[in-house]
Structures are given as structure tokens and as C-alpha cells.
Design a protein around this motif. Sequence first.
Motif, PDB file in Angstrom:
ATOM      1  N   THR A 121       0.762  -1.154   0.044  1.00 33.17           N
ATOM      2  CA  THR A 121      -0.097  -0.030  -0.062  1.00 33.17           C
ATOM      3  C   THR A 121       0.714   1.244   0.062  1.00 33.17           C
ATOM      4  O   THR A 121       0.600   2.165  -0.769  1.00 33.17           O
ATOM      5  CB  THR A 121      -0.929  -0.060   1.244  1.00 33.17           C
ATOM      6  OG1 THR A 121      -1.873  -1.175   1.167  1.00 33.17           O
ATOM      7  CG2 THR A 121      -1.948   1.272   1.198  1.00 33.17           C
ATOM      8  N   ARG A 122       1.957   1.270   0.886  1.00 35.62           N
ATOM      9  CA  ARG A 122       2.688   2.406   0.731  1.00 35.62           C
ATOM     10  C   ARG A 122       3.496   2.795  -0.293  1.00 35.62           C
ATOM     11  O   ARG A 122       3.483   3.927  -0.942  1.00 35.62           O
ATOM     12  CB  ARG A 122       3.646   2.515   1.954  1.00 35.62           C
ATOM     13  CG  ARG A 122       3.027   2.630   3.383  1.00 35.62           C
ATOM     14  CD  ARG A 122       4.157   2.542   4.388  1.00 35.62           C
ATOM     15  NE  ARG A 122       3.514   2.686   5.845  1.00 35.62           N
ATOM     16  CZ  ARG A 122       3.386   1.634   6.727  1.00 35.62           C
ATOM     17  NH1 ARG A 122       3.860   0.372   6.283  1.00 35.62           N
ATOM     18  NH2 ARG A 122       2.592   1.725   7.873  1.00 35.62           N
ATOM     19  N   ALA A 123       3.705   1.450  -1.121  1.00 35.31           N
ATOM     20  CA  ALA A 123       4.474   1.802  -2.380  1.00 35.31           C
ATOM     21  C   ALA A 123       3.759   2.201  -3.505  1.00 35.31           C
ATOM     22  O   ALA A 123       3.870   3.005  -4.307  1.00 35.31           O
ATOM     23  CB  ALA A 123       5.219   0.258  -2.827  1.00 35.31           C
ATOM     24  N   TYR A 124       2.513   1.760  -3.488  1.00 34.22           N
ATOM     25  CA  TYR A 124       1.388   2.442  -4.180  1.00 34.22           C
ATOM     26  C   TYR A 124       1.066   3.807  -4.179  1.00 34.22           C
ATOM     27  O   TYR A 124       0.968   4.636  -5.046  1.00 34.22           O
ATOM     28  CB  TYR A 124       0.212   1.685  -4.132  1.00 34.22           C
ATOM     29  CG  TYR A 124      -1.325   2.267  -4.659  1.00 34.22           C
ATOM     30  CD1 TYR A 124      -1.474   1.861  -6.166  1.00 34.22           C
ATOM     31  CD2 TYR A 124      -2.125   2.853  -3.984  1.00 34.22           C
ATOM     32  CE1 TYR A 124      -2.777   2.320  -6.665  1.00 34.22           C
ATOM     33  CE2 TYR A 124      -3.187   3.313  -4.507  1.00 34.22           C
ATOM     34  CZ  TYR A 124      -3.476   3.334  -5.782  1.00 34.22           C
ATOM     35  OH  TYR A 124      -4.711   3.697  -6.314  1.00 34.22           O
ATOM     36  N   LEU A 125       1.065   4.116  -2.946  1.00 41.35           N
ATOM     37  CA  LEU A 125       0.942   5.493  -2.686  1.00 41.35           C
ATOM     38  C   LEU A 125       2.253   6.475  -2.930  1.00 41.35           C
ATOM     39  O   LEU A 125       1.871   7.485  -3.557  1.00 41.35           O
ATOM     40  CB  LEU A 125       0.572   5.819  -1.368  1.00 41.35           C
ATOM     41  CG  LEU A 125      -0.695   5.233  -0.547  1.00 41.35           C
ATOM     42  CD1 LEU A 125      -0.724   5.272   0.824  1.00 41.35           C
ATOM     43  CD2 LEU A 125      -2.191   5.823  -1.227  1.00 41.35           C
ATOM     44  N   ALA A 126       3.358   5.920  -2.575  1.00 41.84           N
ATOM     45  CA  ALA A 126       4.512   6.890  -3.092  1.00 41.84           C
ATOM     46  C   ALA A 126       4.470   6.986  -4.716  1.00 41.84           C
ATOM     47  O   ALA A 126       4.821   7.798  -5.152  1.00 41.84           O
ATOM     48  CB  ALA A 126       5.630   6.224  -2.467  1.00 41.84           C
ATOM     49  N   GLU A 127       4.210   5.847  -5.431  1.00 48.22           N
ATOM     50  CA  GLU A 127       4.155   5.952  -6.986  1.00 48.22           C
ATOM     51  C   GLU A 127       3.438   7.147  -7.378  1.00 48.22           C
ATOM     52  O   GLU A 127       3.477   7.452  -8.422  1.00 48.22           O
ATOM     53  CB  GLU A 127       3.850   4.491  -7.542  1.00 48.22           C
ATOM     54  CG  GLU A 127       4.742   3.404  -7.237  1.00 48.22           C
ATOM     55  CD  GLU A 127       4.389   2.085  -7.775  1.00 48.22           C
ATOM     56  OE1 GLU A 127       3.114   1.995  -8.384  1.00 48.22           O
ATOM     57  OE2 GLU A 127       5.058   1.465  -7.740  1.00 48.22           O
ATOM     58  N   ARG A 128       2.318   7.292  -6.630  1.00 48.21           N
ATOM     59  CA  ARG A 128       1.386   8.591  -7.180  1.00 48.21           C
ATOM     60  C   ARG A 128       1.398   9.471  -6.346  1.00 48.21           C
ATOM     61  O   ARG A 128       0.817  10.578  -6.498  1.00 48.21           O
ATOM     62  CB  ARG A 128      -0.134   7.751  -6.792  1.00 48.21           C
ATOM     63  CG  ARG A 128      -0.421   6.601  -8.125  1.00 48.21           C
ATOM     64  CD  ARG A 128      -1.536   5.753  -7.453  1.00 48.21           C
ATOM     65  NE  ARG A 128      -1.734   4.658  -8.302  1.00 48.21           N
ATOM     66  CZ  ARG A 128      -0.697   3.737  -8.653  1.00 48.21           C
ATOM     67  NH1 ARG A 128       0.203   3.407  -7.860  1.00 48.21           N
ATOM     68  NH2 ARG A 128      -1.266   2.852  -9.732  1.00 48.21           N
ATOM     69  N   ASP A 129       2.582   9.748  -5.454  1.00 44.41           N
ATOM     70  CA  ASP A 129       2.692  10.880  -4.637  1.00 44.41           C
ATOM     71  C   ASP A 129       1.516  11.260  -3.867  1.00 44.41           C
ATOM     72  O   ASP A 129       1.290  12.349  -3.676  1.00 44.41           O
ATOM     73  CB  ASP A 129       3.142  12.130  -5.743  1.00 44.41           C
ATOM     74  CG  ASP A 129       3.863  13.080  -4.704  1.00 44.41           C
ATOM     75  OD1 ASP A 129       4.523  12.846  -3.755  1.00 44.41           O
ATOM     76  OD2 ASP A 129       3.590  14.188  -5.058  1.00 44.41           O
ATOM     77  N   ILE A 130       1.008  10.200  -3.360  1.00 41.43           N
ATOM     78  CA  ILE A 130      -0.201  10.489  -2.301  1.00 41.43           C
ATOM     79  C   ILE A 130       0.142  10.485  -1.001  1.00 41.43           C
ATOM     80  O   ILE A 130       0.794   9.364  -0.508  1.00 41.43           O
ATOM     81  CB  ILE A 130      -1.311   9.591  -2.773  1.00 41.43           C
ATOM     82  CG1 ILE A 130      -1.859   9.770  -4.189  1.00 41.43           C
ATOM     83  CG2 ILE A 130      -2.799   9.756  -1.640  1.00 41.43           C
ATOM     84  CD1 ILE A 130      -2.849   8.527  -4.431  1.00 41.43           C
TER      85      ILE A 130
END
Length: 283
Positions: A121-130
Motif C-alpha cells: 500500500t505504501r509503495a502504491y501511494l508513493a508511486e502516485r505521490d499521495i
Amino acid sequence: MRIAVPNKGRLHEPTMDLLERAGLHVEETADRQLYADTVDPDVSILFARAADVPEYVADGAADLGVTGLDQARESGHDLADLLDLGFGRCRLVLAAPEDGDIADPGDVEGLTIATEFPAVTRAYLAERDIDADVVEVTGATELTPHVEMADAIVDITSTGTTLQVNRLAVVDEVLASSVRLFARPDVADDPKVREVETAFSSVIAADGKRYLMMNAPSDRLEDVKDVIPGMGGPTVMDVADGEEDHVAVHAVVDEREVFGVISDLKAVGASDILVTEIERLVE
């Protein structure tokens, strides 16, 4: 060489079936046994939780591991993804209450997400700068938005039914997962590892295929070839002690096409048609 496999749950039986079909028969084991031998004296099995398989492989307790891509990504270990085994397919999705204001990934900015997969989840958010808070839970993830523990969740779904029952709507796909064969990078090219990979891939390649054998008039051979081009074309052989004007034709065809193919073959003069299952197919 040791292969770590799921010890229970929905991935256990398909994995054991794959081992059997690949020729790695697992010797009888007692309940809760951690290790088992196979018919290959150089290959043994280590039983572990699916979530722990990446750790066993990374730490050297096993050379190969069978588990979901989601578990491997969550572990954070650098593993060689050798082969998609074609079962255990599911999705990790970002979901939120149907009647809420979250309709786009960016809408979770500054909010809280509950999940059993915090690293993914954190990797997903980081990829989208969220920027969002991630709270790890160990079960009943779907309930957290309804008890004000979280505003959204990242969870596994196969059919979407559980999300619908809990009035949650999919906002985005985080990860498409299936069960894979993993190895440590330092042993990925080992001959024995490649042997196991080939055995597994031969089982997968045979799924949904059938082997057709028949006799056909020599002067209708081109018509037969048009019906069953097969994998690179059918194999044609002389019929031993048979009619000189007939040949034997063998081909691999898709299981879904067998019904129609047989009718078409009979129409062009083929006879003595035999259809058999294929256990393994080495391409």
C-alpha cells in the motif's frame, strides 16, 4: 534443493497437485510435519504459511518458493520471479464506502487506509505521490471504514462479492496477483532450479490441450492439415502394416476446439480418431 510451499489454505491443494503432475510426488507426511521428501532425492519440500514463504527463500532455508505475488511484494525481498503458475489469481484493490466521497486514488490524500498489506500500500501511494496514513490490520479489513478506523482499505478481492456485501466500491487496482515460482537471485540459474521450472511449465503448457491421433487418406492430407494445424503443424507418419494410401496424423489442439475439429476431420476422410489428455508438454 528445498521448495517452500503453502502448508494450508486455498493455495495448498493446487500447489500439491502441481508438484504431483510435475513428477515430484511428495512422500506421505504426518499432519503438521514441516518437511517432506519427494521421489527426487535431490528435492525436498518445506511447508510454511504462504506469507512466510518469501522469508524462507530469502534467508536460504529454501531455494525455491511457491506463493502469491502479493505476498512476495509485501515481504520486500528481492526474489527472482521465475514462472506464473496460473492459479490463485486475485487483485489487491483500493476500496471505499459506496456512499462516500472517495472516487479517485487522489481522494485519499490526508486520510487513513487500513490493510493487511502495508508495504504494498505504501509503495502504491508513493508511486502516485499521495500522502495518507496506513494502518495495518490482521483481519476483517472490510469493517474498518464502518467503525471509523479508516476511510478506505486496500484488500484482496477475487469476485468482489465481499466488498459489495460490505457496501464498498473499488476505487483502483493496486496489484494483480497470482501464484508464482520464486527463487533467490543467486540460485535462479542453477541447473536443478531450471529443471523444476521446466517441469512446472510443462504442466501449465498442457492445461487445456488434447492430443489427437488418427488415420487419414494420403490424398486428403492437406485438407487434414487445414483442420488441425497443431503446434507448428501436425506430425505425419506412415501406417505400419496398414493401407499404403493412408497416413497416421498426430496433433495437439485446444480442448475447446476438439468437438468441432473431430467433425471436420471426419468430413475430410479421417478415421480411427483418438483423443487423449496431456499430462505435460515441454515446448
